[in-house]
Design a protein around this motif. Sequence first.
Motif, PDB file in Angstrom:
ATOM      1  N   ARG A  68      13.294 -40.824  20.684  1.00 35.17           N
ATOM      2  CA  ARG A  68      14.639 -40.942  20.530  1.00 35.17           C
ATOM      3  C   ARG A  68      14.618 -41.536  18.979  1.00 35.17           C
ATOM      4  NH1 ARG A  68      19.065 -42.604  23.461  1.00 35.17           N
ATOM      5  NH2 ARG A  68      18.046 -41.267  25.053  1.00 35.17           N
ATOM      6  N   GLN A  69      15.352 -40.467  18.065  1.00 35.07           N
ATOM      7  CA  GLN A  69      15.179 -40.690  16.718  1.00 35.07           C
ATOM      8  C   GLN A  69      16.628 -41.025  15.881  1.00 35.07           C
ATOM      9  OE1 GLN A  69      12.378 -37.067  16.227  1.00 35.07           O
ATOM     10  NE2 GLN A  69      12.780 -38.134  14.236  1.00 35.07           N
ATOM     11  N   VAL A  70      17.669 -40.725  16.715  1.00 29.84           N
ATOM     12  CA  VAL A  70      19.008 -40.822  16.240  1.00 29.84           C
ATOM     13  C   VAL A  70      19.992 -41.929  16.895  1.00 29.84           C
ATOM     14  CG1 VAL A  70      21.089 -39.432  15.685  1.00 29.84           C
ATOM     15  CG2 VAL A  70      18.854 -38.308  15.644  1.00 29.84           C
ATOM     16  N   GLU A  71      20.586 -42.418  15.935  1.00 29.45           N
ATOM     17  CA  GLU A  71      21.506 -43.518  16.681  1.00 29.45           C
ATOM     18  C   GLU A  71      22.797 -43.059  15.727  1.00 29.45           C
ATOM     19  OE1 GLU A  71      20.373 -47.544  15.643  1.00 29.45           O
ATOM     20  OE2 GLU A  71      18.978 -47.660  17.302  1.00 29.45           O
ATOM     21  N   VAL A  72      24.002 -43.341  16.655  1.00 29.85           N
ATOM     22  CA  VAL A  72      25.254 -43.023  16.133  1.00 29.85           C
ATOM     23  C   VAL A  72      26.265 -43.865  16.516  1.00 29.85           C
ATOM     24  CG1 VAL A  72      27.036 -41.216  15.958  1.00 29.85           C
ATOM     25  CG2 VAL A  72      24.732 -40.384  16.097  1.00 29.85           C
ATOM     26  N   GLY A  73      27.051 -44.337  15.463  1.00 26.70           N
ATOM     27  CA  GLY A  73      28.101 -45.549  15.995  1.00 26.70           C
ATOM     28  C   GLY A  73      29.334 -45.209  15.207  1.00 26.70           C
ATOM     29  N   THR A  74      30.381 -45.818  15.691  1.00 23.08           N
ATOM     30  CA  THR A  74      31.637 -45.834  15.043  1.00 23.08           C
ATOM     31  C   THR A  74      32.150 -46.919  14.268  1.00 23.08           C
ATOM     32  OG1 THR A  74      32.449 -44.022  16.609  1.00 23.08           O
ATOM     33  CG2 THR A  74      33.980 -45.041  15.369  1.00 23.08           C
ATOM     34  N   VAL A  75      32.491 -46.882  13.001  1.00 19.72           N
ATOM     35  CA  VAL A  75      32.683 -48.231  12.539  1.00 19.72           C
ATOM     36  C   VAL A  75      34.247 -48.092  12.159  1.00 19.72           C
ATOM     37  CG1 VAL A  75      32.059 -47.189  10.051  1.00 19.72           C
ATOM     38  CG2 VAL A  75      32.345 -49.776  10.314  1.00 19.72           C
ATOM     39  N   ARG A  76      34.977 -49.311  12.233  1.00 22.80           N
ATOM     40  CA  ARG A  76      36.426 -49.347  12.202  1.00 22.80           C
ATOM     41  C   ARG A  76      36.700 -50.501  11.041  1.00 22.80           C
ATOM     42  NH1 ARG A  76      35.836 -47.872  17.354  1.00 22.80           N
ATOM     43  NH2 ARG A  76      36.806 -45.921  18.069  1.00 22.80           N
ATOM     44  N   LEU A  77      37.228 -50.088   9.961  1.00 21.91           N
ATOM     45  CA  LEU A  77      37.497 -51.391   8.863  1.00 21.91           C
ATOM     46  C   LEU A  77      38.927 -51.440   8.801  1.00 21.91           C
ATOM     47  CD1 LEU A  77      34.775 -50.144   6.357  1.00 21.91           C
ATOM     48  CD2 LEU A  77      34.510 -51.738   8.115  1.00 21.91           C
ATOM     49  N   ARG A 131      43.047 -50.095   0.148  1.00 14.69           N
ATOM     50  CA  ARG A 131      43.890 -51.147  -0.001  1.00 14.69           C
ATOM     51  C   ARG A 131      45.180 -50.609   1.161  1.00 14.69           C
ATOM     52  NH1 ARG A 131      43.129 -55.486  -3.218  1.00 14.69           N
ATOM     53  NH2 ARG A 131      41.706 -55.191  -4.697  1.00 14.69           N
ATOM     54  N   ARG A 132      45.413 -49.368   1.198  1.00 10.58           N
ATOM     55  CA  ARG A 132      46.361 -48.991   1.888  1.00 10.58           C
ATOM     56  C   ARG A 132      46.426 -49.060   3.353  1.00 10.58           C
ATOM     57  NH1 ARG A 132      48.548 -44.294  -2.314  1.00 10.58           N
ATOM     58  NH2 ARG A 132      48.864 -45.348  -4.147  1.00 10.58           N
ATOM     59  N   GLY A 133      45.405 -48.924   3.945  1.00  9.74           N
ATOM     60  CA  GLY A 133      45.093 -48.786   5.454  1.00  9.74           C
ATOM     61  C   GLY A 133      43.904 -48.792   5.882  1.00  9.74           C
ATOM     62  N   PRO A 134      43.917 -48.843   7.165  1.00  6.74           N
ATOM     63  CA  PRO A 134      42.372 -48.860   7.824  1.00  6.74           C
ATOM     64  C   PRO A 134      41.571 -47.728   7.740  1.00  6.74           C
ATOM     65  CG  PRO A 134      43.883 -48.676   9.543  1.00  6.74           C
ATOM     66  CD  PRO A 134      44.785 -49.183   8.345  1.00  6.74           C
ATOM     67  N   VAL A 135      40.394 -47.827   8.089  1.00  2.60           N
ATOM     68  CA  VAL A 135      39.408 -46.679   7.952  1.00  2.60           C
ATOM     69  C   VAL A 135      38.422 -46.640   9.080  1.00  2.60           C
ATOM     70  CG1 VAL A 135      37.218 -45.855   6.583  1.00  2.60           C
ATOM     71  CG2 VAL A 135      39.106 -46.667   5.399  1.00  2.60           C
ATOM     72  N   THR A 136      38.206 -45.421   9.769  1.00  2.00           N
ATOM     73  CA  THR A 136      37.554 -45.168  10.724  1.00  2.00           C
ATOM     74  C   THR A 136      36.418 -44.106  10.275  1.00  2.00           C
ATOM     75  OG1 THR A 136      39.183 -45.412  12.364  1.00  2.00           O
ATOM     76  CG2 THR A 136      37.268 -44.267  13.343  1.00  2.00           C
ATOM     77  N   ALA A 137      35.139 -44.573  10.435  1.00  4.49           N
ATOM     78  CA  ALA A 137      33.965 -43.496  10.025  1.00  4.49           C
ATOM     79  C   ALA A 137      32.732 -43.376  11.361  1.00  4.49           C
ATOM     80  CB  ALA A 137      33.498 -43.816   8.774  1.00  4.49           C
ATOM     81  N   VAL A 138      32.284 -42.204  11.283  1.00  8.16           N
ATOM     82  CA  VAL A 138      31.036 -41.964  12.218  1.00  8.16           C
ATOM     83  C   VAL A 138      29.658 -42.469  11.019  1.00  8.16           C
ATOM     84  CG1 VAL A 138      29.303 -40.525  13.246  1.00  8.16           C
ATOM     85  CG2 VAL A 138      31.888 -40.508  13.623  1.00  8.16           C
ATOM     86  N   LEU A 139      28.935 -43.405  11.655  1.00 10.61           N
ATOM     87  CA  LEU A 139      27.753 -43.670  10.868  1.00 10.61           C
ATOM     88  C   LEU A 139      26.574 -43.770  11.651  1.00 10.61           C
ATOM     89  CD1 LEU A 139      26.513 -45.298   8.470  1.00 10.61           C
ATOM     90  CD2 LEU A 139      26.950 -47.217   9.815  1.00 10.61           C
ATOM     91  N   GLY A 140      25.607 -42.831  11.113  1.00 10.18           N
ATOM     92  CA  GLY A 140      24.304 -42.547  11.870  1.00 10.18           C
ATOM     93  C   GLY A 140      23.155 -42.661  11.134  1.00 10.18           C
TER      94      GLY A 140
END
Length: 221
Positions: A120-129, A185-194
């Motif tokens: 297992r080499q890959v980890e994927v998560g979702t970050v919400r800021l 500053r204008r709103g939240p952010v959602t991104a995939v982080l791996g």
Amino acid sequence: MILVPAAVPRTAPAFQRLIDPEQRPAVRAGLTVEALPPGVRVEQLPYESVESVTVVLSGRLLAAGRILSPGEALHHRPGTSYRLTAVRGAPTAVLTVRPTPPRAVIPAQRSGSAPAPSWRQVEVGTVRLDPVGVCGPYADRAADAFLVVLSGASSFLGELGEVPLLPGDLVYVRAGERYGLRAGRRGPVTAVLGRVGTPGAALGPEWDSRPMRSGQADPQG
């Protein structure tokens, strides 16, 4: 740092190689993105020696008996084939991550046998800021890293300072390079982080994610 602006296609069908190991031999994974028309079913071919990970970037995807939404990921062990179906309603964009380890390190694996955990080499998560929230910056010596912005305006935190990012942008960094994300500053952010490591090497403790679907990355850094 490799920046791919507007990496997520808006129309279907579409296919693009975002990170190509043949052109960049130093990277630890190949990344491709594909947009599927609503209702289309795709049979993915198995990779006998390496795992692969499917990440939904937009739309919804039926895979492995469940529906995946943007930010969710499905891990495929070496040697297995799988079927993806774009749920009707809108095009579905998926990111495929395939590590590129030496074949001498990872032998061929039949689909019926259990995979070794060290493969297992890959980890994927979702970050919400929240607005002005920060994730990182990190410096992971054990793995390459990538992120894809799903929504919101943000800035990538790297070796060159802050680089503005928009929804659909992708950034790939090599092991040892700093990486992080700051929401605007204008709103939240959602991104995939791996992260993509090497066979048998434990990935660092920077953030946790569930191996079979997307997890929640720590936004505090």
